[in-house]
Design a protein around this motif. Structure first.
Motif, mmCIF file in Angstrom:
data_model
loop_
_atom_site.group_PDB
_atom_site.id
_atom_site.type_symbol
_atom_site.label_atom_id
_atom_site.label_comp_id
_atom_site.label_asym_id
_atom_site.label_seq_id
_atom_site.Cartn_x
_atom_site.Cartn_y
_atom_site.Cartn_z
ATOM 1 N N THR A 112 2.798 -12.540 -10.784
ATOM 2 C CA THR A 112 1.575 -11.736 -10.769
ATOM 3 C C THR A 112 1.579 -10.878 -9.507
ATOM 4 O O THR A 112 2.081 -11.289 -8.456
ATOM 5 N N PHE A 113 1.038 -9.682 -9.626
ATOM 6 C CA PHE A 113 1.064 -8.743 -8.503
ATOM 7 C C PHE A 113 0.020 -7.667 -8.763
ATOM 8 O O PHE A 113 -0.540 -7.575 -9.856
ATOM 9 N N VAL A 114 -0.231 -6.876 -7.734
ATOM 10 C CA VAL A 114 -1.174 -5.768 -7.850
ATOM 11 C C VAL A 114 -0.435 -4.484 -7.515
ATOM 12 O O VAL A 114 0.227 -4.387 -6.480
ATOM 13 N N VAL A 115 -0.534 -3.506 -8.410
ATOM 14 C CA VAL A 115 -0.012 -2.174 -8.105
ATOM 15 C C VAL A 115 -1.095 -1.443 -7.334
ATOM 16 O O VAL A 115 -2.214 -1.281 -7.836
ATOM 17 N N PRO A 116 -0.814 -1.043 -6.078
ATOM 18 C CA PRO A 116 -1.863 -0.417 -5.274
ATOM 19 C C PRO A 116 -2.217 0.977 -5.793
ATOM 20 O O PRO A 116 -1.390 1.634 -6.445
ATOM 21 N N GLU A 117 -3.434 1.408 -5.483
ATOM 22 C CA GLU A 117 -3.812 2.800 -5.746
ATOM 23 C C GLU A 117 -2.881 3.687 -4.926
ATOM 24 O O GLU A 117 -2.589 3.401 -3.767
ATOM 25 N N ARG A 118 -2.412 4.767 -5.547
ATOM 26 C CA ARG A 118 -1.544 5.676 -4.805
ATOM 27 C C ARG A 118 -2.408 6.481 -3.837
ATOM 28 O O ARG A 118 -3.424 7.038 -4.236
#
Length: 123
Positions: A112-118
């Protein structure tokens, strides 16, 4: 004395193991998910079908499922990194499973992970 086979029966081998690392952080910030993994007692090879079940050490491929989608893909490359690009920002999970050539799954691990806002540029 029966001749000793060069290939031991698969049943005598230690169980295959899948070790999955978290995604590479600086690539994640760029929107690319690179998940390193390695296998023990198992080779990732592009072999499919029942005839490939007798290989020793055991061989097979990865099944990759993103965010519980109803479909997955098979990764049979030996570069030991699963690459997923284009996920929207936010939390995600990717399931990696060790699968035999007939697609029976031996074991799996979810990352599980979070793709950050660019930041910067256009969304």
């Amino acid at each position: 004395q029966p001749a000793v086979s060069a290939f031991l029966p698969v049943a005598s081998e230690p169980p295959p193991k899948l070790i999955v690392e978290p995604p590479i952080a600086h690539r994640l910030a760029a929107g690319a998910v690179l998940i390193p993994y390695r296998t023990e007692n198992f080779r990732i090879l592009p072999v499919f079908g029942p005839g490939a079940l007798d290989v020793s050490p055991r061989a097979g491929h990865l099944h990759v499922t993103v965010d519980d989608l109803p479909w997955h893909w098979a990764d049979a490359s030996d570069d030991q990194t699963v690459v997923v690009v284009g996920l929207p920002p936010g939390p995600h999970k990717i399931l990696l499973e060790l699968a035999l050539p007939d697609h029976r799954v031996l074991s799996g691990q979810t990352v599980t992970f979070v793709v950050p806002e660019r930041t910067g540029g256009h969304h």
